[in-house]
Design an enzyme around this catalytic site. Sequence first.
Site, PDB file in Angstrom:
ATOM      1  CE  LYS A  14      -2.294  -0.835   4.086  1.00 17.86           C
ATOM      2  NZ  LYS A  14      -1.795  -2.234   4.294  1.00 17.86           N
ATOM      3  NE  ARG A  89      -4.334  -0.587   9.694  1.00 20.18           N
ATOM      4  CZ  ARG A  89      -3.089  -0.055   9.410  1.00 20.18           C
ATOM      5  NH1 ARG A  89      -3.241   1.163   8.990  1.00 20.18           N
ATOM      6  NH2 ARG A  89      -2.066  -0.884   9.077  1.00 20.18           N
ATOM      7  NE  ARG A 128       7.089  -2.951   5.787  1.00 18.09           N
ATOM      8  CZ  ARG A 128       5.849  -2.733   5.867  1.00 18.09           C
ATOM      9  NH1 ARG A 128       5.223  -2.120   4.675  1.00 18.09           N
ATOM     10  NH2 ARG A 128       4.900  -3.311   6.715  1.00 18.09           N
ATOM     11  NE  ARG A 161       6.348  -0.713   9.892  1.00 14.72           N
ATOM     12  CZ  ARG A 161       5.314  -0.486   9.252  1.00 14.72           C
ATOM     13  NH1 ARG A 161       5.213  -0.032   8.116  1.00 14.72           N
ATOM     14  NH2 ARG A 161       4.013  -0.693   9.779  1.00 14.72           N
ATOM     15  NE  ARG A 172       1.586  -4.282  11.319  1.00 13.41           N
ATOM     16  CZ  ARG A 172       2.434  -4.356  10.103  1.00 13.41           C
ATOM     17  NH1 ARG A 172       3.549  -4.756  10.344  1.00 13.41           N
ATOM     18  NH2 ARG A 172       2.242  -3.364   9.192  1.00 13.41           N
TER      19      ARG A 172
HETATM   20  P1  AMP Z   1       1.180   0.862   8.802  1.00 15.41           P
HETATM   21  O1  AMP Z   1       2.404   1.467   8.490  1.00 15.41           O
HETATM   22  O2  AMP Z   1       0.007   1.439   8.002  1.00 15.41           O
HETATM   23  O3  AMP Z   1       1.121  -0.540   8.573  1.00 15.41           O
HETATM   24  O4  AMP Z   1       0.526   1.070  10.318  1.00 15.41           O
HETATM   25  C1  AMP Z   1       1.384   0.834  11.387  1.00 15.41           C
HETATM   26  C2  AMP Z   1       0.635   0.839  12.769  1.00 15.41           C
HETATM   27  O5  AMP Z   1      -0.002   2.149  12.744  1.00 15.41           O
HETATM   28  C3  AMP Z   1      -0.563  -0.070  12.646  1.00 15.41           C
HETATM   29  O6  AMP Z   1      -0.346  -1.540  12.847  1.00 15.41           O
HETATM   30  C4  AMP Z   1      -1.357   0.314  13.661  1.00 15.41           C
HETATM   31  O7  AMP Z   1      -0.952   0.028  15.066  1.00 15.41           O
HETATM   32  C5  AMP Z   1      -1.156   2.070  13.717  1.00 15.41           C
HETATM   33  N1  AMP Z   1      -2.351   2.468  12.506  1.00 15.41           N
HETATM   34  C6  AMP Z   1      -2.035   2.975  11.451  1.00 15.41           C
HETATM   35  N2  AMP Z   1      -3.267   3.451  10.698  1.00 15.41           N
HETATM   36  C7  AMP Z   1      -4.242   3.144  11.580  1.00 15.41           C
HETATM   37  C8  AMP Z   1      -5.386   3.260  11.661  1.00 15.41           C
HETATM   38  N3  AMP Z   1      -5.993   3.693  10.578  1.00 15.41           N
HETATM   39  N4  AMP Z   1      -6.092   2.756  12.814  1.00 15.41           N
HETATM   40  C9  AMP Z   1      -5.474   2.567  13.809  1.00 15.41           C
HETATM   41  N5  AMP Z   1      -4.085   2.149  13.891  1.00 15.41           N
HETATM   42  C10 AMP Z   1      -3.582   2.574  12.817  1.00 15.41           C
END
Ligand code: AMP
Length: 219
Positions: A14, A89, A128, A161, A172
């Site tokens: 994404k 989400r 990654r 990460r 996740r």
């Molecule tokens: P990502 O980089 O999009 O994978 O986001 C990393 C982490 O940030 C996720 O596993 C969540 O803990 C938090 N996070 C990101 N976007 C959201 C969202 N829309 N709602 C809740 N938590 C989020």
Amino acid sequence: MAFLVIMGAPGVGKGTQAARLGTALGVPHISSGDLFREHLRQRTELGQEAQSYINRGELVPDEVTIAMVRERIRRPDSVNGGVLDGFPRTVAQAEALEDMLSESGAYLERAVQLTLAEERIIERMSGRRVCQAQGHIYHLVHKPPLQDGVCDIDGSPLYQREDDQPETVRKRLVVYRELTAPVLHYYRMRDILVDVDGDGEVERVTHRIMRALGRKVAE
Ligand code: AMP
């Protein structure tokens, strides 16, 4: 002004695709994960509140996340729209997004779901690496940096990460299936969801998305 949402399981690509689409369409790439990581780096109050959820692979509570994205969408660079990545989400976030867009006279044009087999997702996340300064994304096998451990673009160190560790990745994926998959249904019912195969080279996937959106692809 029209917004797009890029959806799909964690690790599906994404972030990479949303950044490329934003550049191609001349609108900002708005990633809730990047916004949170920026708060973590700056040690803000919001960052401290979000940290334990992120490290456990859980979702940050809706209220906090929605307020953060609303503030981002109101900034002047979003007047012509944007590409949202990682938000919404949950169904509550999808409903809040509808409200915040209509408040600013905007609308959601399409939600794009990137699809990829689960074993490919795990492989992508374990390889990654992310640049510390600006979050540029690399992969040890598919997109290695020119110099080991260093970002090609800004020379800052690359890191893995914490939430890309195998145990957290599994968590996740479960959270995705339970809380985020219903958002796909929400957009399908509104007839704005398009599915795009997320496998293959980065450029090919971008072309597929542009075609699915009916946009011209520069050859
Ligand atoms: P990502 O980089 O999009 O994978 O986001 C990393 C982490 O940030 C996720 O596993 C969540 O803990 C938090 N996070 C990101 N976007 C959201 C969202 N829309 N709602 C809740 N938590 C989020």
